[in-house]
Design a protein around this motif. Structure first.
Motif, mmCIF file in Angstrom:
data_model
loop_
_atom_site.group_PDB
_atom_site.id
_atom_site.type_symbol
_atom_site.label_atom_id
_atom_site.label_comp_id
_atom_site.label_asym_id
_atom_site.label_seq_id
_atom_site.Cartn_x
_atom_site.Cartn_y
_atom_site.Cartn_z
ATOM 1 N N LEU A 1 0.832 -1.206 0.000
ATOM 2 C CA LEU A 1 0.000 0.000 0.000
ATOM 3 C C LEU A 1 0.868 1.258 0.000
ATOM 4 O O LEU A 1 0.572 2.224 -0.712
ATOM 5 C CB LEU A 1 -0.937 0.005 1.208
ATOM 6 N N ASP A 2 1.954 1.240 0.769
ATOM 7 C CA ASP A 2 2.860 2.390 0.816
ATOM 8 C C ASP A 2 3.469 2.658 -0.558
ATOM 9 O O ASP A 2 3.542 3.809 -1.003
ATOM 10 C CB ASP A 2 3.974 2.165 1.837
ATOM 11 N N GLN A 3 3.904 1.608 -1.237
ATOM 12 C CA GLN A 3 4.510 1.763 -2.563
ATOM 13 C C GLN A 3 3.496 2.295 -3.576
ATOM 14 O O GLN A 3 3.808 3.185 -4.373
ATOM 15 C CB GLN A 3 5.086 0.435 -3.051
ATOM 16 N N ALA A 4 2.283 1.754 -3.544
ATOM 17 C CA ALA A 4 1.237 2.199 -4.467
ATOM 18 C C ALA A 4 0.892 3.668 -4.216
ATOM 19 O O ALA A 4 0.751 4.458 -5.160
ATOM 20 C CB ALA A 4 0.003 1.321 -4.342
ATOM 21 N N GLN A 5 0.781 4.029 -2.956
ATOM 22 C CA GLN A 5 0.465 5.420 -2.607
ATOM 23 C C GLN A 5 1.589 6.358 -3.046
ATOM 24 O O GLN A 5 1.337 7.420 -3.619
ATOM 25 C CB GLN A 5 0.224 5.549 -1.110
ATOM 26 N N PHE A 6 2.834 5.984 -2.817
ATOM 27 C CA PHE A 6 3.984 6.788 -3.235
ATOM 28 C C PHE A 6 3.964 6.993 -4.748
ATOM 29 O O PHE A 6 4.167 8.104 -5.245
ATOM 30 C CB PHE A 6 5.291 6.110 -2.810
ATOM 31 N N TYR A 7 3.704 5.942 -5.472
ATOM 32 C CA TYR A 7 3.680 6.004 -6.937
ATOM 33 C C TYR A 7 2.591 6.962 -7.410
ATOM 34 O O TYR A 7 2.812 7.796 -8.282
ATOM 35 C CB TYR A 7 3.482 4.606 -7.509
ATOM 36 N N GLN A 8 1.394 6.859 -6.810
ATOM 37 C CA GLN A 8 0.297 7.747 -7.193
ATOM 38 C C GLN A 8 0.610 9.200 -6.852
ATOM 39 O O GLN A 8 0.318 10.095 -7.637
ATOM 40 C CB GLN A 8 -1.000 7.325 -6.507
ATOM 41 N N GLN A 9 1.198 9.420 -5.692
ATOM 42 C CA GLN A 9 1.523 10.787 -5.282
ATOM 43 C C GLN A 9 2.536 11.429 -6.222
ATOM 44 O O GLN A 9 2.625 12.643 -6.291
ATOM 45 C CB GLN A 9 2.053 10.801 -3.843
ATOM 46 N N ASN A 10 3.285 10.620 -6.921
ATOM 47 C CA ASN A 10 4.287 11.119 -7.862
ATOM 48 C C ASN A 10 3.812 11.048 -9.306
ATOM 49 O O ASN A 10 4.620 11.029 -10.235
ATOM 50 C CB ASN A 10 5.610 10.372 -7.651
ATOM 51 N N GLY A 11 2.497 10.983 -9.485
ATOM 52 C CA GLY A 11 1.904 11.084 -10.822
ATOM 53 C C GLY A 11 1.675 9.778 -11.550
ATOM 54 O O GLY A 11 1.231 9.787 -12.696
ATOM 55 N N GLY A 12 1.982 8.666 -10.915
ATOM 56 C CA GLY A 12 1.788 7.378 -11.565
ATOM 57 C C GLY A 12 0.378 6.849 -11.409
ATOM 58 O O GLY A 12 -0.381 7.295 -10.549
ATOM 59 N N GLN A 13 0.027 5.924 -12.253
ATOM 60 C CA GLN A 13 -1.259 5.244 -12.145
ATOM 61 C C GLN A 13 -1.017 3.824 -11.652
ATOM 62 O O GLN A 13 0.010 3.222 -11.971
ATOM 63 C CB GLN A 13 -1.993 5.228 -13.478
ATOM 64 N N VAL A 14 -1.974 3.310 -10.896
ATOM 65 C CA VAL A 14 -1.840 1.993 -10.285
ATOM 66 C C VAL A 14 -2.918 1.058 -10.816
ATOM 67 O O VAL A 14 -4.106 1.389 -10.788
ATOM 68 C CB VAL A 14 -1.932 2.093 -8.744
ATOM 69 N N ILE A 15 -2.473 -0.101 -11.284
ATOM 70 C CA ILE A 15 -3.375 -1.193 -11.652
ATOM 71 C C ILE A 15 -3.184 -2.269 -10.589
ATOM 72 O O ILE A 15 -2.071 -2.734 -10.362
ATOM 73 C CB ILE A 15 -3.042 -1.771 -13.034
ATOM 74 N N ALA A 16 -4.246 -2.637 -9.919
ATOM 75 C CA ALA A 16 -4.173 -3.651 -8.867
ATOM 76 C C ALA A 16 -4.756 -4.962 -9.372
ATOM 77 O O ALA A 16 -5.889 -5.000 -9.861
ATOM 78 C CB ALA A 16 -4.941 -3.199 -7.626
ATOM 79 N N ILE A 17 -3.971 -6.026 -9.261
ATOM 80 C CA ILE A 17 -4.456 -7.375 -9.523
ATOM 81 C C ILE A 17 -4.489 -8.048 -8.164
ATOM 82 O O ILE A 17 -3.446 -8.302 -7.559
ATOM 83 C CB ILE A 17 -3.545 -8.124 -10.508
ATOM 84 N N THR A 18 -5.691 -8.271 -7.659
ATOM 85 C CA THR A 18 -5.844 -8.726 -6.289
ATOM 86 C C THR A 18 -6.986 -9.730 -6.145
ATOM 87 O O THR A 18 -7.922 -9.731 -6.931
ATOM 88 C CB THR A 18 -6.065 -7.526 -5.337
ATOM 89 N N ASN A 19 -6.866 -10.539 -5.129
ATOM 90 C CA ASN A 19 -7.904 -11.521 -4.830
ATOM 91 C C ASN A 19 -9.064 -10.890 -4.056
ATOM 92 O O ASN A 19 -10.096 -11.515 -3.883
ATOM 93 C CB ASN A 19 -7.299 -12.685 -4.024
ATOM 94 N N GLN A 20 -8.890 -9.668 -3.601
ATOM 95 C CA GLN A 20 -9.905 -8.990 -2.797
ATOM 96 C C GLN A 20 -10.327 -7.691 -3.476
ATOM 97 O O GLN A 20 -9.673 -6.665 -3.330
ATOM 98 C CB GLN A 20 -9.362 -8.697 -1.388
ATOM 99 N N GLY A 21 -11.405 -7.738 -4.225
ATOM 100 C CA GLY A 21 -11.870 -6.578 -4.969
ATOM 101 C C GLY A 21 -12.387 -5.443 -4.120
ATOM 102 O O GLY A 21 -12.642 -4.351 -4.625
ATOM 103 N N ASN A 22 -12.531 -5.667 -2.814
ATOM 104 C CA ASN A 22 -13.027 -4.631 -1.915
ATOM 105 C C ASN A 22 -11.950 -4.241 -0.897
ATOM 106 O O ASN A 22 -12.265 -3.708 0.158
ATOM 107 C CB ASN A 22 -14.287 -5.116 -1.197
ATOM 108 N N SER A 23 -10.689 -4.492 -1.197
ATOM 109 C CA SER A 23 -9.590 -4.224 -0.270
ATOM 110 C C SER A 23 -9.165 -2.756 -0.330
ATOM 111 O O SER A 23 -9.601 -1.991 -1.198
ATOM 112 C CB SER A 23 -8.391 -5.105 -0.633
ATOM 113 N N THR A 24 -8.276 -2.383 0.567
ATOM 114 C CA THR A 24 -7.722 -1.033 0.573
ATOM 115 C C THR A 24 -7.008 -0.746 -0.743
ATOM 116 O O THR A 24 -7.191 0.324 -1.345
ATOM 117 C CB THR A 24 -6.752 -0.856 1.756
ATOM 118 N N LEU A 25 -6.210 -1.694 -1.213
ATOM 119 C CA LEU A 25 -5.506 -1.518 -2.487
ATOM 120 C C LEU A 25 -6.491 -1.320 -3.633
ATOM 121 O O LEU A 25 -6.308 -0.439 -4.474
ATOM 122 C CB LEU A 25 -4.598 -2.716 -2.774
ATOM 123 N N ALA A 26 -7.543 -2.106 -3.663
ATOM 124 C CA ALA A 26 -8.547 -1.989 -4.721
ATOM 125 C C ALA A 26 -9.197 -0.610 -4.720
ATOM 126 O O ALA A 26 -9.436 -0.026 -5.780
ATOM 127 C CB ALA A 26 -9.603 -3.074 -4.567
#
Length: 92
Positions: A14-39
């Motif tokens: 989650l920290d890495q994804a948030q850092f990436y987004q804060q720096n202008g990146g887009q995040v694609i999450a492939i996860t087993n939990q479609g209702n998770s924090t990452l999702a």
């Protein structure tokens, strides 16, 4: 950034994804939990919903759907690139 996570709740992920987004990146999450924090924080979510298998603290949930999804994404990218190359080729 493509983020792979069974639970979608791992703090480091989650920290890495948030850092990436804060720096202008887009995040694609492939996860087993479609209702998770990452999702919820991702720009695009690809859930795969497999039964979780645990052995003590070890998560043994199959990753076969993830490999398939990644292969499909790679194939689609290749197809788009090939089509773009054909469009850029000068016509005689």
């Amino acid at each position: 950034m493509i983020v792979l996570s069974v639970s979608g709740e791992t703090e480091q992920t989650l920290d890495q994804a948030q850092f990436y987004q804060q720096n202008g990146g887009q995040v694609i999450a492939i996860t087993n939990q479609g209702n998770s924090t990452l999702a919820h924080m991702a720009d695009l979510v690809i859930p795969y919903y497999m039964p979780e298998r645990m052995l003590d603290d070890i998560n043994l949930t199959t990753q076969i759907p993830v490999v398939y999804i990644l292969e499909c994404l790679a194939y689609q990218v290749q197809s788009v690139k090939a089509a773009a190359n054909q469009d850029a080729t000068p016509k005689a």
